[in-house]
Design a protein around this motif. Structure first.
Motif, PDB file in Angstrom:
ATOM      1  N   GLU A1111     -11.812  69.085 -66.496  1.00 14.85           N
ATOM      2  CA  GLU A1111     -11.340  69.274 -65.097  1.00 14.85           C
ATOM      3  C   GLU A1111     -11.764  70.665 -64.630  1.00 14.85           C
ATOM      4  N   SER A1112     -12.422  70.727 -63.498  1.00 16.08           N
ATOM      5  CA  SER A1112     -12.891  72.008 -62.916  1.00 16.08           C
ATOM      6  C   SER A1112     -12.809  71.925 -61.401  1.00 16.08           C
ATOM      7  N   ASP A1113     -11.958  72.770 -60.838  1.00 19.27           N
ATOM      8  CA  ASP A1113     -11.784  72.837 -59.370  1.00 19.27           C
ATOM      9  C   ASP A1113     -11.423  71.475 -58.810  1.00 19.27           C
ATOM     10  N   GLY A1114     -10.558  70.735 -59.496  1.00 13.70           N
ATOM     11  CA  GLY A1114     -10.124  69.430 -59.016  1.00 13.70           C
ATOM     12  C   GLY A1114     -11.133  68.324 -59.229  1.00 13.70           C
ATOM     13  N   TYR A1115     -12.232  68.666 -59.850  1.00  9.65           N
ATOM     14  CA  TYR A1115     -13.274  67.658 -60.122  1.00  9.65           C
ATOM     15  C   TYR A1115     -13.234  67.337 -61.602  1.00  9.65           C
ATOM     16  N   CYS A1116     -12.937  66.065 -61.929  1.00 10.25           N
ATOM     17  CA  CYS A1116     -12.749  65.647 -63.329  1.00 10.25           C
ATOM     18  C   CYS A1116     -13.962  64.845 -63.804  1.00 10.25           C
ATOM     19  N   THR A1117     -14.382  65.140 -64.957  1.00  9.40           N
ATOM     20  CA  THR A1117     -15.463  64.373 -65.596  1.00  9.40           C
ATOM     21  C   THR A1117     -15.044  64.038 -67.037  1.00  9.40           C
ATOM     22  N   THR A1118     -15.701  63.044 -67.575  1.00  9.98           N
ATOM     23  CA  THR A1118     -15.487  62.649 -68.989  1.00  9.98           C
ATOM     24  C   THR A1118     -16.822  62.311 -69.610  1.00  9.98           C
ATOM     25  N   LYS A1119     -16.907  62.475 -70.876  1.00 12.08           N
ATOM     26  CA  LYS A1119     -18.161  62.200 -71.572  1.00 12.08           C
ATOM     27  C   LYS A1119     -18.121  60.789 -72.163  1.00 12.08           C
ATOM     28  N   LEU A1120     -19.232  60.066 -71.928  1.00 16.40           N
ATOM     29  CA  LEU A1120     -19.376  58.701 -72.446  1.00 16.40           C
ATOM     30  C   LEU A1120     -20.634  58.605 -73.290  1.00 16.40           C
ATOM     31  N   MET A1121     -20.577  57.768 -74.261  1.00 16.48           N
ATOM     32  CA  MET A1121     -21.728  57.485 -75.132  1.00 16.48           C
ATOM     33  C   MET A1121     -22.154  56.037 -74.894  1.00 16.48           C
ATOM     34  N   TYR A1122     -23.454  55.853 -74.543  1.00 17.23           N
ATOM     35  CA  TYR A1122     -23.970  54.504 -74.371  1.00 17.23           C
ATOM     36  C   TYR A1122     -24.951  54.210 -75.502  1.00 17.23           C
ATOM     37  N   GLU A1123     -25.144  52.912 -75.776  1.00 26.17           N
ATOM     38  CA  GLU A1123     -26.092  52.491 -76.818  1.00 26.17           C
ATOM     39  C   GLU A1123     -26.612  51.103 -76.474  1.00 26.17           C
ATOM     40  N   VAL A1124     -27.928  50.960 -76.503  1.00 26.73           N
ATOM     41  CA  VAL A1124     -28.580  49.677 -76.226  1.00 26.73           C
ATOM     42  C   VAL A1124     -28.991  49.071 -77.577  1.00 26.73           C
ATOM     43  N   VAL A1125     -28.468  47.905 -77.866  1.00 30.64           N
ATOM     44  CA  VAL A1125     -28.711  47.239 -79.163  1.00 30.64           C
ATOM     45  C   VAL A1125     -29.114  45.797 -78.901  1.00 30.64           C
ATOM     46  N   ASP A1126     -30.148  45.361 -79.608  1.00 32.56           N
ATOM     47  CA  ASP A1126     -30.555  43.951 -79.527  1.00 32.56           C
ATOM     48  C   ASP A1126     -30.411  43.329 -80.918  1.00 32.56           C
ATOM     49  N   ASN A1127     -29.287  42.711 -81.167  1.00 35.30           N
ATOM     50  CA  ASN A1127     -29.030  42.136 -82.497  1.00 35.30           C
ATOM     51  C   ASN A1127     -29.860  40.889 -82.776  1.00 35.30           C
ATOM     52  N   SER A1128     -30.360  40.227 -81.711  1.00 35.03           N
ATOM     53  CA  SER A1128     -31.145  39.000 -81.906  1.00 35.03           C
ATOM     54  C   SER A1128     -32.614  39.281 -82.125  1.00 35.03           C
ATOM     55  N   SER A1129     -33.028  40.575 -82.101  1.00 35.94           N
ATOM     56  CA  SER A1129     -34.423  40.969 -82.368  1.00 35.94           C
ATOM     57  C   SER A1129     -35.406  40.344 -81.400  1.00 35.94           C
ATOM     58  N   ASN A1130     -34.978  40.137 -80.146  1.00 34.75           N
ATOM     59  CA  ASN A1130     -35.891  39.619 -79.127  1.00 34.75           C
ATOM     60  C   ASN A1130     -36.619  40.743 -78.393  1.00 34.75           C
TER      61      ASN A1130
END
Length: 1267
Positions: A1111-1130
């Motif tokens: 939180e900074s000056d009323g502006y809130c952010t959060t950290k996210l982790m994304y991951e792209v996975v193809d389990n079907s090997s297509n």
């Protein structure tokens, strides 16, 4: 052996019968010419000729042999040359030699040439073509006569004059009397030529002789053919082979004559007789036995030649010649084998030819022949060889013993009073037929002639000789292991002792023979021996043994009915004797009197309670031929108390004992051991013998292939005698049955007894009393026993089904075993009531009373009274040792759902989740034990029983999302084997929140859930304002068995309480894939653009307040982790597949991520998966308290290695690495943490979407993925 005989004719030319030579004779070679010259050379010639062997090749493919040639050199005379038709080979000159040492041409012309010419003319006149001229060369004569021509001129003249076409018929012998190399070479050449010519002459003349002999044999079917003439011809050939020391070939000639004569005798017995056989059918007048002490019995040979020989004469002469040759071949043991066959065959041939033989004559001939053969073998073998080969000669000893015994019986030498006048006259006639003793044995003290004459001279002498022969024979048979034969000779010896009034000596041999026959199962021999033994025991006064043997014979089916009755009457007469000593009993084995076949118990399981009755029925097979009055049949019983008698309840005994109650005893042949019955069956096969020439059938028969198994000796230690020291006493436990009549065959005998003491009663002995005689079975086997028990009362409660189900009425069976307790009026069972398990009462309930044998006795109504704490069940009146059974319905009211919810809310949620997963994996129902306390009337102590109930249902829930819309799904699984009908399902919020509405999406009010199946219920969550982070829900559904009728009671519904947390949608994830620029579709192998759009749907909430929030000056952010996975090997993700973004915490805030992917297959391919996590700093303590589900669901995640806000990250694929970092155990740079979102917080709208991928044009192999 005899020396060489003289020539066959006198010088005057007067003919005489040819002289028979022995093996010392040699082939005749005549010598003409200079006799003085030959005389000087004869020593050297006779010494050198047999030194080197020559190979003799014969006709008809016979194997060649190496022989040493010897010759009898005689002066040439015309009388020695064979006349036409003369078949004598022994006097046949095989070679003619003319000797000369002429070295003067004038002398040759004037004398020598004429002499040779005259000599050859004589040979030609007699068709003698085997001749040789020997010219002897001497250096001494060359020196004396210097005017003579060279030696070669004389030799050449002789060859020109006499050897035009046979130049090799003239040989030169140079200086034969000198010891020089030239002389030795000359001798070698001459001897080689001489041996060659002799062999050629042998081969030619013997071949011609064999052809003539074969022609004569082929004429045997013509009238007038004489076997005796043919015999003399073939024997001439045998003499020649013997002269050449070819004894095997000589023996073959005699064997062929033997076989030919035997075949004619067999044919005569079949009705096809030859005329010449009548000469051999003359009555036998001489029986002096075989003559084996000289090579040739000239007397018998002349009888054969003159056709005056009897059958015994021919056989004696033929065997004497075979014996001589076998001894030359060093095969003396074959002589004994052939002799035994000869003696037996002669007896049969005399019967076939119907020859008249005086009584005893043949016995004398056989006895003398046996001893003659034995003494002939002893004469050519040492004692060690004889002892080592007893097996070959013992047959002759046994046969001689048998014939001497026959002579003794015939001549009255075994009778009590000795021989009478008729016996003496018969003895004189037999001795007269022996004739005078032969000169060759006259000086021998132990000749067969003297032994026989002495044995027949007196009773004492006969006994001595017969006993000596018998004992020697028995010893020989025993030493070589032929026990059967030894016992057979011993049996004859026992018969001799019985005739001589010596039963004590006879008993030993009879007992030995009987034991052997019993062990090997010779039924007829056993019967015959027992009859002899019975007579022996009777004479010895052995009452007990005699009665035992008589009982065996009385039950022996091999005897006639009258014989069996007589032996049975012997037993009854003794049993009924009235004597002073009445206490003396004779104990005999019962198997000879009667056999125990079956034993039957009633009740069949042979289990009775104290005071109960037991019946025992015996089946006896009487062996006696007549009805027998029996005084008493008793069973001696052994009583024992088991150490673990507490186990011997009625139920235990019933389960562990046979139910048919019949014990069968093995079938035993009377008087035979049981092991004999285990012998294999006969294996008989057909056997055919065909002629090798035309394949015609010669003989047919059968052969037993397992005779070695059937006839092997079996040493048996079992005896039919009673064991010593056995006494039968009437004890306390004896079952008796008196005054019976046992009929021949099957008889039924019944015993009854009343049980008094608990324990095990074993039937040990069976005793049948007939007067003074007791027949006993010492050990009853198989074991027969019955049990008497005293049982404590017992109560058993068991479900009627495999498992009791909670929530519905279930039947339970009560089993009361009264034992020794008698149920009285007013006896009740007091059951403590439990709120969770009420007992349901039905007025039609019945109580059934059974006996211990499960026979139904009575049935009565069951009276039940209930109060708040006690349920009283009135028991019907029942006697002791009975069973009372009745059924009740109970219902367990489960309250386990509340406890389960409480369990879920405890801190140990992880352990419970694992056990719950295991339970679901095993597909097993949860169980609950309900204990009930029961007071029984026969005990002051309470009985506690536990009934196990199974929860038939299992429930689980899940949260479903569609954008911001939320749904709750409850799955109900039926784990039991029954089908249920579900109704009135509902889901309620435990907090009764008015802002929340649960809208059911289940249209049907009633549904059937089948065994091992599941039903799903769904509700939509609707709310009007912000709800708390956690919702407490309660699911309930009513149920009843689908197949049951209308229930009279109301069943409690099944409930399931659960909690839903963090169910609001925070983020919206959308994935899009674009083809390359300028392309309409994605193609395999070409890079495509992947865009991931992450949108925040709500503003800041309580769930967002964690370590990831900035939180900074009323502006809130959060950290996210994304991951792209193809389990079907297509898809192949190019570049970094994961990264960390900083996401504003504000509604509709969006973050987009671009990357490149390459399709690997053609077709409709599903989009790759996009996963989203919270990215927490490494100092977060919250991450260490993550639920295990989060870690399991995110087993493969990516973490930013440098903790950079916008940088893509490498992948750390090990959950163990993450956990170690989270625990602070990593020794390097502290790692960041990942936290999964709760179910429903992230909604991926691209899940399940597909895109069309077309193949590249240059692909030769098309791969299409269909999903």
């Amino acid at each position: 052996m005899d020396s060489v005989a003289a020539a066959a004719a006198e010088e005057e030319g007067r003919e005489k019968p040819p002289v028979i030579y022995t093996m010392e004779n040699k082939p005749i070679v005549t010598c003409a010419g200079d006799q003085n010259l030959f005389t000087s050379l004869y020593p050297t010639l006779s010494q050198q000729l047999p030194r080197e062997p020559m190979e003799w090749r014969r006709s008809y493919g016979r194997a060649p042999k190496m022989i040493h040639l010897e010759s009898n050199f005689v002066q040439f005379k015309e009388e020695l040359l064979p006349k036409e038709g003369n078949k004598a080979l022994l006097t046949f000159p095989f070679l003619h030699i003319y000797w000369t040492e002429c070295c003067d041409t004038e002398v040759y012309k004037t004398a020598v040439k004429d002499d040779i010419t005259k000599w050859q003319n004589v040979l030609k006149a007699h068709n003698s073509l085997d001749w040789l001229i020997v010219v002897v060369e001497s250096d001494a004569k060359k020196k004396n006569k210097t005017n003579i021509l060279p030696r070669t001129s004389i030799v050449d003249k002789i060859r020109n004059d006499f050897c035009n076409k046979q130049s090799d018929r003239c040989v030169v012998l140079s200086d034969p009397l000198k010891d020089s190399s030239r002389s030795q070479e000359s001798w070698n050449a001459f001897l080689t030529k001489l041996r060659t010519l002799l062999l050629m002459s042998f081969t030619k003349n013997l071949g011609k002789f064999e052809d003539d002999m074969r022609t004569l044999r082929e004429k045997r079917t013509e009238p007038g053919w004489s076997f005796c003439e043919y015999f003399m011809v073939q024997e001439e050939l045998a003499f020649v082979f013997e002269m050449l020391q070819q004894f095997e070939d000589a023996l073959v000639q005699y064997d062929e004559l033997d076989a030919l004569f035997s075949q004619y005798v067999v044919n005569f017995g079949a009705g096809d007789g030859a005329n010449w056989l009548t000469f051999f059918c003359q009555p036998v007048r001489s029986w002096n036995g075989l003559i084996l002490r000289k090579p040739i019995d000239m007397e018998k040979r002349e009888l054969i030649q003159n056709q005056e020989a009897t059958l015994l004469d021919l056989r004696s002469y033929l065997f004497s010649r075979q014996c001589t040759l076998l001894i030359f071949l060093q095969r003396p043991w074959e002589v004994s084998q052939r002799a035994l066959e000869l003696l037996h065959n002669c007896v049969q041939e005399l019967k076939l030819l119907e020859v008249s033989v005086p009584p005893g004559a043949l016995d004398c001939w056989v006895f003398l022949s046996c001893l003659e053969v034995l003494q002939r073998i002893e004469g050519c073998c040492d004692r060690a060889q004889i002892d080592a080969n007893v097996s070959h000669t013992v047959g002759l000893w046994s046969y001689a013993t048998e014939k001497l015994k026959s002579l003794g019986y015939l001549c009255g030498l075994v009778s009590e009073k000795g021989p009478n006048s008729e016996d003496l006259n018969r003895t004189v006639d037999l001795l007269a037929g022996l004739g005078a003793e032969r000169p060759e044995t006259a000086n021998a003290s132990q000749s067969p002639y003297k032994k026989l004459k002495e044995a027949l001279s007196s009773v004492e002498a006969f006994e001595k000789h017969y006993l000596d022969l018998s004992h020697a024979t028995i010893e020989m048979y025993t030493n070589i292991g032929r026990i059967r034969s030894a016992k057979l000779v011993g049996k004859d010896l026992a018969e001799f002792y019985m005739r001589k009034k010596g039963p004590q000596k006879a008993e030993v041999y009879l007992q030995g023979a009987l034991k052997n026959y019993l062990a090997e199962g010779w039924a007829l021999l056993v019967t015959h021996t027992r009859k002899q033994l019975a007579e022996c025991q009777k004479q010895l006064g052995q009452i007990e043994n005699y009665l035992q043997t008589s009982s065996l014979l009385a039950g022996d089916n091999h005897l006639t009915e009258n014989e069996r009755k007589s032996f049975c009457q012997e037993i009854l007469d003794f049993a009924n004797q009235q004597e002073e000593n009445q206490g003396q009993k004779v104990v005999l084995p019962m198997q000879s009197f009667a056999q125990l076949k079956t034993l039957h118990f009633d009740p069949p399981n042979a289990v009775v309670h104290v005071g109960g009755k037991l019946l025992i029925e015996l089946t006896l097979l009487s062996q006696m031929p007549i009805p027998v009055q029996v005084d008493q049949i008793a069973i001696h019983v052994h009583f024992s108390i088991e150490k673990n008698s507490y186990r011997k309840t009625a139920e235990w005994l019933t389960k562990h004992k046979a139910s048919n109650g019949v014990i069968s005893f093995p079938n035993e042949i009377t008087g035979f051991p049981l092991s004999r019955n285990n012998l294999p069956a006969l294996e008989l096969y057909e056997m055919y013998e065909r002629s090798p020439s035309d394949n015609s059938l010669n003989t047919a028969g059968i052969i037993c292939k397992n005779v070695h198994m059937l006839l092997r000796r079996q040493e048996s230690s079992s005896s039919l005698d009673m064991p010593s020291g056995v006494t039968l006493e009437d004890g306390a436990h004896v079952l008796k049955c008196t005054n019976l009549i046992l009929e021949p065959g099957v008889n039924k005998v019944t015993f009854d007894t009343q049980a008094k003491e608990p324990g095990t009663y074993t039937l040990r002995q069976l005793c049948t009393s007939v007067g003074k005689v007791q027949f006993v079975v010492l050990h009853i086997y198989p074991i027969a026993q019955y049990d008497v028990y005293s049982q404590e009362p017992q109560l058993k409660v068991e479900p009627m089904t495999d498992s009791l189900l909670a929530g519905i009425p279930q039947k339970v069976k009560f089993t009361v075993t009264t034992g020794h307790y008698t149920m009285k009026n007013g006896d009740t069972l007091q059951l403590s009531n439990a709120d969770a398990m009420p007992i349901l009462y039905h007025p039609e309930s019945k109580a059934v009373i059974y006996s211990n044998t499960r026979d139904k006795i009575s049935e009565s109504s069951l009276r039940i009274q209930s109060s708040e704490t006690i349920t009283s069940i009135s028991l019907p009146v029942a006697p002791a040792y009975h069973v009372i059974e009745f059924e009740l319905e109970v219902m367990y009211l489960p309250s386990a759902t509340q406890s389960v919810v409480e369990k879920e809310n405890t801190a140990n949620k992880e352990v419970h989740r694992k056990s719950k997963e295991k339970q679901k994996h095993d597909n097993c129902m949860a169980t609950v034990d309900q204990k009930v306390t029961i007071d029984c009337p026969w005990s002051i102590y309470s009985t506690i029983i536990a009934l196990t109930f199974c929860i038939p249902f299992n429930a689980k829930h899940s949260l479903l999302s569609a954008g911001k819309r939320k749904y709750v799904q409850v799955c109900v699984q039926n784990l039991s084997d029954l089908s249920f009908q579900l109704s009135d399902n509902s889901l309620k919020n435990s907090a009764d929140c008015t802002d929340l509405q649960l809208v059911p999406l289940n249209p049907e009010s009633q549904q059937v859930i089948y065994s091992k199946q599941s039903i799903f219920f769904v509700w939509e969550l609707r709310w009007t304002k912000e709800l708390p982070l956690s919702l407490q829900c309660l699911f309930s559904v009513s149920f009843c068995p689908a197949t049951s009728e209308e229930q009279s009671i109301t069943l409690k519904p099944f409930t399931y309480e659960f909690q839903v947390e963090n169910f609001f949608t925070l983020y919206h994830v959308k994935t899009e894939i674009f083809p390359p620029l300028g392309a309409e579709y994605c193609k395999t192998g070409l890079l495509c653009s992947l865009e991931v759009s992450i949108t925040r749907l709500v503003d800041l909430s309580e769930v967002d307040r964690d370590e990831a929030l900035t939180e900074s000056d009323g502006y809130c952010t959060t950290k996210l982790m994304y991951e792209v996975v193809d389990n079907s090997s297509n898809w192949a993700v190019c570049g970094k597949s994961s990264g960390v973004i900083s996401m504003p915490v504000a509604a509709q805030a969006t973050h987009k991520v671009h990357m490149e992917v390459m399709p690997l297959f053609a077709g409709y391919l599903p989009f790759p998966d996009v996963r989203l996590f919270k990215y927490l700093p490494h100092h977060s303590a919250h991450s260490t308290q993550l639920d295990a589900d989060s870690w399991i669901e995110n087993d493969n995640i990516s973490v930013d290695k440098n903790v950079d806000d916008q940088a893509d990250s490498s992948s750390i694929r090990s959950r163990g690495s993450l956990h170690s970092a989270a625990s602070g155990e990593h020794k390097g740079l502290p790692m960041p943490r990942l936290q999964s979102f709760s179910s429903g917080q992230v909604f991926n709208c691209s899940t399940g979407m597909q895109i069309l991928v077309i193949p590249s044009k240059d692909d030769h192999v098309l791969e299409v993925s269909v999903t």
